[in-house]
Design a protein around this motif. Structure first.
Motif, PDB file in Angstrom:
ATOM      1  N   PHE A   1       0.869  -1.087   0.017  1.00  0.00           N
ATOM      2  CA  PHE A   1      -0.378  -0.051  -0.051  1.00  0.00           C
ATOM      3  C   PHE A   1       0.964   1.228  -0.130  1.00  0.00           C
ATOM      4  O   PHE A   1       2.127   1.312   0.680  1.00  0.00           O
ATOM      5  CB  PHE A   1      -0.735   0.088   1.110  1.00  0.00           C
ATOM      6  CG  PHE A   1      -2.077   0.892   1.089  1.00  0.00           C
ATOM      7  CD1 PHE A   1      -3.255   0.653   0.454  1.00  0.00           C
ATOM      8  CD2 PHE A   1      -1.889   2.426   1.635  1.00  0.00           C
ATOM      9  CE1 PHE A   1      -4.149   1.700   0.293  1.00  0.00           C
ATOM     10  CE2 PHE A   1      -2.858   3.165   1.487  1.00  0.00           C
ATOM     11  CZ  PHE A   1      -4.030   2.976   0.862  1.00  0.00           C
ATOM     12  N   PHE A   2       0.551   2.174  -0.738  1.00  0.00           N
ATOM     13  CA  PHE A   2       1.079   3.421  -0.622  1.00  0.00           C
ATOM     14  C   PHE A   2       0.397   4.574  -0.834  1.00  0.00           C
ATOM     15  O   PHE A   2      -0.835   4.687  -1.146  1.00  0.00           O
ATOM     16  CB  PHE A   2       2.347   3.486  -2.183  1.00  0.00           C
ATOM     17  CG  PHE A   2       1.160   3.583  -3.395  1.00  0.00           C
ATOM     18  CD1 PHE A   2       0.691   5.074  -4.022  1.00  0.00           C
ATOM     19  CD2 PHE A   2       1.109   2.587  -4.000  1.00  0.00           C
ATOM     20  CE1 PHE A   2       0.149   4.717  -4.888  1.00  0.00           C
ATOM     21  CE2 PHE A   2       0.233   2.569  -5.048  1.00  0.00           C
ATOM     22  CZ  PHE A   2      -0.179   3.883  -5.735  1.00  0.00           C
ATOM     23  N   SER A   3       1.002   5.861  -0.349  1.00  0.00           N
ATOM     24  CA  SER A   3       0.424   7.098  -0.438  1.00  0.00           C
ATOM     25  C   SER A   3       1.279   7.878  -1.309  1.00  0.00           C
ATOM     26  O   SER A   3       2.551   7.833  -1.225  1.00  0.00           O
ATOM     27  CB  SER A   3       0.049   7.622   0.988  1.00  0.00           C
ATOM     28  OG  SER A   3       1.212   7.922   1.696  1.00  0.00           O
ATOM     29  N   LEU A   4       0.766   8.541  -2.164  1.00  0.00           N
ATOM     30  CA  LEU A   4       1.482   9.644  -3.021  1.00  0.00           C
ATOM     31  C   LEU A   4       1.057  10.911  -2.954  1.00  0.00           C
ATOM     32  O   LEU A   4       0.000  11.188  -3.454  1.00  0.00           O
ATOM     33  CB  LEU A   4       1.484   9.058  -4.530  1.00  0.00           C
ATOM     34  CG  LEU A   4       2.148   9.845  -5.402  1.00  0.00           C
ATOM     35  CD1 LEU A   4       3.855  10.149  -5.297  1.00  0.00           C
ATOM     36  CD2 LEU A   4       2.079   9.376  -7.031  1.00  0.00           C
ATOM     37  N   TRP A   5       1.711  12.156  -2.755  1.00  0.00           N
ATOM     38  CA  TRP A   5       1.273  13.468  -2.667  1.00  0.00           C
ATOM     39  C   TRP A   5       2.486  14.144  -3.343  1.00  0.00           C
ATOM     40  O   TRP A   5       3.403  14.659  -2.484  1.00  0.00           O
ATOM     41  CB  TRP A   5       0.827  13.916  -1.161  1.00  0.00           C
ATOM     42  CG  TRP A   5       0.220  15.062  -1.405  1.00  0.00           C
ATOM     43  CD1 TRP A   5      -0.329  16.016  -2.455  1.00  0.00           C
ATOM     44  CD2 TRP A   5      -0.078  16.136  -0.084  1.00  0.00           C
ATOM     45  NE1 TRP A   5      -0.623  17.053  -2.078  1.00  0.00           N
ATOM     46  CE2 TRP A   5      -0.797  17.170  -0.575  1.00  0.00           C
ATOM     47  CE3 TRP A   5       0.181  15.838   1.307  1.00  0.00           C
ATOM     48  CZ2 TRP A   5      -1.168  18.198   0.280  1.00  0.00           C
ATOM     49  CZ3 TRP A   5      -0.325  16.912   2.193  1.00  0.00           C
ATOM     50  CH2 TRP A   5      -0.910  18.125   1.610  1.00  0.00           C
TER      51      TRP A   5
END
Length: 511
Positions: free
Chosen positions: A200-204
């Protein structure tokens, strides 16, 4: 000329809490909440990618306390309750902030509140030693928080971004924060993230692709990233490549879009008309010894253009009105600025350069607050910056420059939304959230966050980055988006954090 500059004054009372609490009577009732479940998401290996907003940057620095309260670290603490594993961050060595390289300071310690406004830490507590040294004590990865302050979209793919030699030869090609994190001199941010096989990843990412242009006042030294071009150049191709890589092993994730950077307090705090003048000084500035001669020259120049059929009288009147510079005995005189969008008259008269007085449509950068009113030639009151000498382009965002930013932001966000939909990823609309902060505020629990500098609770002392309370609020928004896309239940199981447990400012004595 006896000029002075109105300093930015802030209300100190209640600053620590930032928001006054109202007495609320509640009838306590036992509520049985469902158990937390991850839905279709797998949080066992969570990696976050982005820039300073991902790293936990606040008060113009990165330091241990801010990293511990970063948005990804808050998320990871909740993911851990739903099967998430360890979340490792490249922690700084102290709570002063700032970086050194071989004992030489290369970035400054954090800002603090000095009772009236933002101030350098050392101006309040005296000299400190910046102990985070790139040549001495870099931590060992891999790191789950891959937020790199200053990173643009294409920097995530650049294989020299963590090479320390670039800091000496070409600082534009290397980033000191990634130097601390990189697995090797040729590593990329995206490559180090993928080496962990994230589930799982978050990208901002993408904020700096427009923010850099805005922070430089649109002077051209830090251009907006092109919309199209090769991977590593154009935003469309680069963002698509990043998402394709992150999802190539089956990982799910959540992305955030790009906020309207012109709505943040860095651009909304300094007024366009902060110059106080007495009658004597105003009269001098309006005389032929100062701007009176300039104004007469403008009229003559446009009379020449009209007389030769090069411009209509109506257009000339509009231009003359834009350029005429006058002052009065008042506390609210507008500063004088350079504006390259004005018709260039230097061919007629080199003295008639493109300058005018600012209007409410112009945005002055926060750092202008300490520059306006200073003397270009110390001891010479006829060289006051922003009055006798126009503010250069880097201090002001004109309406035309703001339009460039708005156009790019809209285009970039459309690309982000299109690519994330194709990949089935969750979206946090930070553009909408920050606009709400600027247009009245957002209430969470017992607190209302606004975009006001110092007292709003959402933005830190640099006017660009969030407070820890702001990051906590965003962590909740990320969990809501994850619930909506992956059928997890962070909201229904009561896992949203109480933003009141996170500070809006850090004490100058925090070490």
């Amino acid at each position: 000329m006896n000029l002075k500059y109105i300093a930015l004054l802030f209300i100190a009372s209640g600053f620590t809490a930032c928001n006054d609490l109202e007495d609320v009577n509640r009838e306590e009732a036992e509520v049985i909440l469902p158990e937390l479940n991850s839905g279709t998401a797998d949080f066992s290996t969570y990696v976050s990618l982005g820039n300073s907003l991902t790293a936990g940057f606040t008060d113009n620095a990165l330091f241990i306390a801010s990293q511990e309260n970063s948005m990804p670290n808050i998320l990871a603490s909740k993911f851990a309750l739903a099967g998430g594993g360890e979340f490792k961050q490249p922690l700084m060595n102290d709570n002063y902030g700032g970086l050194a390289y071989g004992g030489n300071r290369i970035t400054e310690p954090r800002l603090v509140f000095n009772g009236s406004g933002p101030a350098a830490l050392e101006s309040v507590i005296g000299p400190v030693t910046v102990s985070t040294d790139l040549a001495l004590n870099n931590p060992t990865g891999p790191f789950n928080n891959m937020g790199v302050p200053g990173a643009k979209s294409y920097h995530l793919l650049y294989d020299g971004f963590g090479n320390p030699s670039g800091l000496l030869t070409d600082p534009m090609t290397a980033n000191p924060y990634f130097v601390r994190m990189a697995s090797s001199n040729s590593a990329t941010v995206l490559g180090d993230a993928m080496a962990q096989s994230p589930t799982f990843f978050s990208l901002w990412i993408g904020n700096n692709d427009v923010l850099g242009y805005a922070l430089s006042g649109g002077d051209g030294s830090n251009p907006i990233t092109p919309l199209d071009g090769a991977i590593g150049v154009g935003f469309t191709q680069t963002y698509g490549a990043i998402i394709a890589t992150l999802t190539s092993q089956g990982a799910k994730g959540v992305v955030a879009n790009i906020p309207d950077v012109t709505s943040i307090p860095h651009f909304t705090t300094v007024p366009y008309n902060p110059v106080p003048l007495d009658a004597t000084t105003a009269a001098y500035l309006n005389s032929t010894s100062a701007y009176g001669a300039y104004n007469a020259g403008i009229v003559q120049a446009f009379a020449y253009l009209v007389g030769n059929g090069l411009i209509t009288q109506e257009a000339a009147d509009t231009e003359i009105a834009k350029r005429t510079i006058t002052f009065e005995a008042s506390e609210t005189n507008a500063v004088v600025i350079m504006d390259e969008s004005l018709t260039d008259l230097t061919g007629l008269n080199p003295a008639l350069i493109s300058m005018r007085q600012a209007t409410a449509d112009d945005l002055l950068v926060l750092s202008a607050s300490t520059f306006i009113g200073t003397e270009a030639v110390p001891g010479n009151p006829q060289t006051v910056n922003g009055v006798a000498i126009p503010l250069a382009d880097k201090w002001v965002l004109t309406p035309e420059e703001q339009e460039e930013i708005a156009t790019a932001t809209t285009s970039f966000n459309a690309i982000i939304d299109n690519i994330r939909q194709q990949a089935g990823l969750a979206l946090v609309n930070t553009n909408e959230i920050l606009n709400q902060l600027a247009s009245g505020g957002i209430t969470s629990g017992d607190y209302t966050l606004t975009s006001n500098l110092v007292v709003g609770g959402a933005f830190s002392l640099d006017g660009v980055h969030l407070t820890s309370r702001g990051y906590a609020f965003l962590a909740n928004e990320f969990m809501k988006a994850i619930d909506e896309t992956y059928d997890s239940n962070f909201v229904d199981s009561g896992q949203l954090v109480d933003i009141g447990n996170y500070p809006t400012n850090y004490s100058p004595t925090l070490q």
